[in-house]
Design a protein around this motif. Structure first.
Motif, PDB file in Angstrom:
ATOM      1  N   ALA A  27      39.244   4.802   6.477  1.00  0.00           N
ATOM      2  CA  ALA A  27      40.103   5.611   7.494  1.00  0.00           C
ATOM      3  C   ALA A  27      38.868   6.559   8.334  1.00  0.00           C
ATOM      4  CB  ALA A  27      41.068   6.323   6.839  1.00  0.00           C
ATOM      5  N   VAL A  28      37.854   6.457   7.883  1.00  0.00           N
ATOM      6  CA  VAL A  28      36.820   7.391   8.638  1.00  0.00           C
ATOM      7  C   VAL A  28      36.704   7.025   9.993  1.00  0.00           C
ATOM      8  CG1 VAL A  28      34.582   7.933   8.832  1.00  0.00           C
ATOM      9  CG2 VAL A  28      35.357   7.737   6.755  1.00  0.00           C
ATOM     10  N   PRO A  29      36.825   6.031  10.831  1.00  0.00           N
ATOM     11  CA  PRO A  29      36.789   5.623  12.234  1.00  0.00           C
ATOM     12  C   PRO A  29      38.243   6.248  12.927  1.00  0.00           C
ATOM     13  CG  PRO A  29      35.978   3.678  11.085  1.00  0.00           C
ATOM     14  CD  PRO A  29      36.732   4.641   9.963  1.00  0.00           C
ATOM     15  N   ASP A  30      39.227   6.642  12.343  1.00  0.00           N
ATOM     16  CA  ASP A  30      40.364   7.142  12.750  1.00  0.00           C
ATOM     17  C   ASP A  30      40.224   8.537  12.903  1.00  0.00           C
ATOM     18  OD1 ASP A  30      41.770   4.535  12.706  1.00  0.00           O
ATOM     19  OD2 ASP A  30      41.851   4.892  10.496  1.00  0.00           O
ATOM     20  N   GLN A  31      39.198   9.074  12.468  1.00  0.00           N
ATOM     21  CA  GLN A  31      39.322  10.831  12.366  1.00  0.00           C
ATOM     22  C   GLN A  31      38.847  11.269  13.791  1.00  0.00           C
ATOM     23  OE1 GLN A  31      40.403  12.442   9.583  1.00  0.00           O
ATOM     24  NE2 GLN A  31      41.116  10.048   9.180  1.00  0.00           N
ATOM     25  N   PHE A  43      34.898  11.021  15.186  1.00  0.00           N
ATOM     26  CA  PHE A  43      34.070  10.156  14.807  1.00  0.00           C
ATOM     27  C   PHE A  43      33.340   9.362  15.695  1.00  0.00           C
ATOM     28  CE2 PHE A  43      32.970   5.975  13.047  1.00  0.00           C
ATOM     29  CZ  PHE A  43      32.134   6.272  12.134  1.00  0.00           C
ATOM     30  N   GLY A  44      33.967   8.965  16.826  1.00  0.00           N
ATOM     31  CA  GLY A  44      33.317   8.353  17.844  1.00  0.00           C
ATOM     32  C   GLY A  44      31.953   8.924  18.514  1.00  0.00           C
ATOM     33  N   ASP A  45      31.990  10.149  18.431  1.00  0.00           N
ATOM     34  CA  ASP A  45      30.721  10.867  18.850  1.00  0.00           C
ATOM     35  C   ASP A  45      29.462  10.149  18.122  1.00  0.00           C
ATOM     36  OD1 ASP A  45      32.227  12.229  20.434  1.00  0.00           O
ATOM     37  OD2 ASP A  45      32.341  14.178  19.174  1.00  0.00           O
ATOM     38  N   LEU A  46      29.670   9.709  17.028  1.00  0.00           N
ATOM     39  CA  LEU A  46      28.497   9.147  16.025  1.00  0.00           C
ATOM     40  C   LEU A  46      28.313   7.695  16.161  1.00  0.00           C
ATOM     41  CD1 LEU A  46      29.404  11.029  12.890  1.00  0.00           C
ATOM     42  CD2 LEU A  46      27.658  11.858  14.482  1.00  0.00           C
ATOM     43  N   VAL A  47      28.959   7.278  17.207  1.00  0.00           N
ATOM     44  CA  VAL A  47      28.880   5.464  17.329  1.00  0.00           C
ATOM     45  C   VAL A  47      28.297   5.274  18.935  1.00  0.00           C
ATOM     46  CG1 VAL A  47      29.950   3.705  17.522  1.00  0.00           C
ATOM     47  CG2 VAL A  47      30.788   5.053  15.812  1.00  0.00           C
ATOM     48  N   GLY A  48      27.393   5.005  19.127  1.00  0.00           N
ATOM     49  CA  GLY A  48      26.566   4.608  20.169  1.00  0.00           C
ATOM     50  C   GLY A  48      27.193   3.452  21.023  1.00  0.00           C
ATOM     51  N   ILE A  49      27.277   3.249  22.220  1.00  0.00           N
ATOM     52  CA  ILE A  49      27.911   2.119  22.854  1.00  0.00           C
ATOM     53  C   ILE A  49      26.687   1.397  23.552  1.00  0.00           C
ATOM     54  CG2 ILE A  49      29.350   1.204  24.780  1.00  0.00           C
ATOM     55  CD1 ILE A  49      30.895   2.210  22.219  1.00  0.00           C
ATOM     56  N   LEU A  50      26.722   0.141  23.385  1.00  0.00           N
ATOM     57  CA  LEU A  50      25.658  -0.869  24.052  1.00  0.00           C
ATOM     58  C   LEU A  50      26.626  -1.755  24.841  1.00  0.00           C
ATOM     59  CD1 LEU A  50      24.580  -0.268  20.830  1.00  0.00           C
ATOM     60  CD2 LEU A  50      22.421  -1.115  22.076  1.00  0.00           C
ATOM     61  N   ASP A  51      26.086  -2.323  26.028  1.00  0.00           N
ATOM     62  CA  ASP A  51      26.785  -3.471  26.588  1.00  0.00           C
ATOM     63  C   ASP A  51      25.689  -4.586  26.856  1.00  0.00           C
ATOM     64  OD1 ASP A  51      28.977  -2.207  26.966  1.00  0.00           O
ATOM     65  OD2 ASP A  51      28.722  -1.815  29.148  1.00  0.00           O
ATOM     66  N   LEU A  52      26.050  -5.770  26.528  1.00  0.00           N
ATOM     67  CA  LEU A  52      25.045  -6.847  26.440  1.00  0.00           C
ATOM     68  C   LEU A  52      25.671  -7.609  27.257  1.00  0.00           C
ATOM     69  CD1 LEU A  52      22.414  -8.351  25.041  1.00  0.00           C
ATOM     70  CD2 LEU A  52      24.288  -9.127  23.505  1.00  0.00           C
ATOM     71  N   VAL A  53      24.772  -8.049  28.381  1.00  0.00           N
ATOM     72  CA  VAL A  53      25.124  -9.287  29.314  1.00  0.00           C
ATOM     73  C   VAL A  53      24.951 -10.693  28.626  1.00  0.00           C
ATOM     74  CG1 VAL A  53      24.521 -10.503  31.458  1.00  0.00           C
ATOM     75  CG2 VAL A  53      24.268  -7.927  31.083  1.00  0.00           C
ATOM     76  N   SER A  69      33.233   8.258  21.925  1.00  0.00           N
ATOM     77  CA  SER A  69      34.096   9.279  22.128  1.00  0.00           C
ATOM     78  C   SER A  69      35.367   8.908  22.824  1.00  0.00           C
ATOM     79  CB  SER A  69      33.507  10.657  22.751  1.00  0.00           C
ATOM     80  OG  SER A  69      32.131  10.672  22.058  1.00  0.00           O
ATOM     81  N   GLY A  70      36.525   9.172  22.181  1.00  0.00           N
ATOM     82  CA  GLY A  70      37.761   8.957  22.832  1.00  0.00           C
ATOM     83  C   GLY A  70      38.280   7.587  22.627  1.00  0.00           C
ATOM     84  N   PHE A  71      37.677   6.718  21.941  1.00  0.00           N
ATOM     85  CA  PHE A  71      38.241   5.513  21.228  1.00  0.00           C
ATOM     86  C   PHE A  71      39.069   5.566  20.069  1.00  0.00           C
ATOM     87  CE2 PHE A  71      34.571   2.155  23.010  1.00  0.00           C
ATOM     88  CZ  PHE A  71      34.295   2.743  23.867  1.00  0.00           C
ATOM     89  N   THR A  72      39.943   4.545  20.070  1.00  0.00           N
ATOM     90  CA  THR A  72      40.807   4.620  18.920  1.00  0.00           C
ATOM     91  C   THR A  72      40.090   4.274  17.622  1.00  0.00           C
ATOM     92  OG1 THR A  72      41.495   2.497  19.181  1.00  0.00           O
ATOM     93  CG2 THR A  72      42.651   4.513  20.304  1.00  0.00           C
ATOM     94  N   GLY A  73      40.404   4.464  16.620  1.00  0.00           N
ATOM     95  CA  GLY A  73      39.926   3.880  15.112  1.00  0.00           C
ATOM     96  C   GLY A  73      39.773   2.323  15.453  1.00  0.00           C
ATOM     97  N   ASP A  74      40.576   1.896  15.665  1.00  0.00           N
ATOM     98  CA  ASP A  74      40.557   0.243  15.863  1.00  0.00           C
ATOM     99  C   ASP A  74      39.526  -0.258  17.038  1.00  0.00           C
ATOM    100  OD1 ASP A  74      42.341  -0.321  13.621  1.00  0.00           O
ATOM    101  OD2 ASP A  74      44.346  -0.489  14.881  1.00  0.00           O
ATOM    102  N   GLU A  75      39.424   0.518  18.104  1.00  0.00           N
ATOM    103  CA  GLU A  75      38.631   0.018  18.894  1.00  0.00           C
ATOM    104  C   GLU A  75      37.090   0.142  18.448  1.00  0.00           C
ATOM    105  OE1 GLU A  75      41.016   1.262  23.017  1.00  0.00           O
ATOM    106  OE2 GLU A  75      40.004   2.868  22.009  1.00  0.00           O
TER     107      GLU A  75
END
Length: 242
Positions: A134-138, A141-151, A100-106
């Protein structure tokens, strides 16, 4: 809170790591009490130091826990005895759960990073299609993408993203301000990723959009496991005679 030696670049200050606190999160939330907010402590700092030494990338090995406190550390430790007068802690930014809050390119970047670090063939193909729309730019849309951090190696963190619900992505595209070709590509992407099945005859009918058709062909090649074996070559097509 138990002050500990931290790594602010000089390895001479104090920090608090909550990995052993009741209800702690294994050190993912770290607090530093030193004067270096740009270098907060992570629970993997000692591990990173050990790995560098064992791999002969560093000539020295420092035991963080054995470092003596400096004057600033002692001052802060004294202030901790009275929390009301303690200085504010430098808190690491909270790791986002969603894009959420990420840009489409991010969003495209974290999705591609996820497929590069290991993903099923179907998900790789789906991401190839999704990132070509163009869907990621809407907005939203970021609410549907989960973020994971991998060490990763040497303690570096690699940030990745994964679609949490492909059926929801299909619905999102259907309601979004995107071209019909994007809705078609999203439908195919969702099906490749294990989401709702799609009518291929309708979904891949892109006779008037060569760029989208190429993207679909590339995705199918990726899904078969041979995406890096063939390269599509575009050739000119003679116009129809009237």
């Amino acid at each position: 809170m138990t002050p500990r030696a931290c790594t602010d670049g000089t390895l001479q200050h104090l920090s608090v790591d909550l990995d052993d606190a009741p209800g702690g999160d294994g050190g993912k939330t770290g607090l530093t009490l030193c004067s270096a907010p740009e270098r907060p402590v992570w629970s993997s700092d000692q591990w990173a130091i050990d790995v560098a030494y064992e791999m002969h990338l560093s000539d020295t090995r420092v035991d963080i826990a054995a470092l003596p406190p400096c004057a600033e550390c002692l001052r802060v430790a004294e202030l901790l005895a009275d929390p009301d007068t303690a200085p504010p802690l430098h808190r690491r930014a909270t790791r986002p759960r969603f894009a959420s809050g990420f840009t489409g390119d991010e969003i495209r970047a974290v999705l591609r990073t996820d497929t590069a670090t290991g993903a099923s063939l179907g998900r790789r193909a789906a991401v190839h299609l999704l990132t070509g729309t163009a869907v990621p730019d809407q907005p939203g849309f970021g609410d549907l993408v989960g973020i994971l951090d991998l060490v990763w190696d040497m303690g570096d963190t690699v940030r990745m993203g994964q679609v949490t619900d492909w059926a929801a992505v299909v619905d999102f595209a259907a309601d979004g301000d995107v071209p019909d070709r994007d809705r078609q590509m999203i439908a195919v992407a969702a099906s490749l990723a294990g989401g709702p099945p799609v009518d291929l005859e309708t979904a891949v009918s892109l006779v008037d959009d060569p760029a989208a058709a190429r993207r679909v062909i590339e995705a199918v090649a990726i899904a078969t496991g041979h995406g890096d074996r063939w390269e599509l070559t575009e050739r000119s097509v003679p116009s129809a005679r009237t």
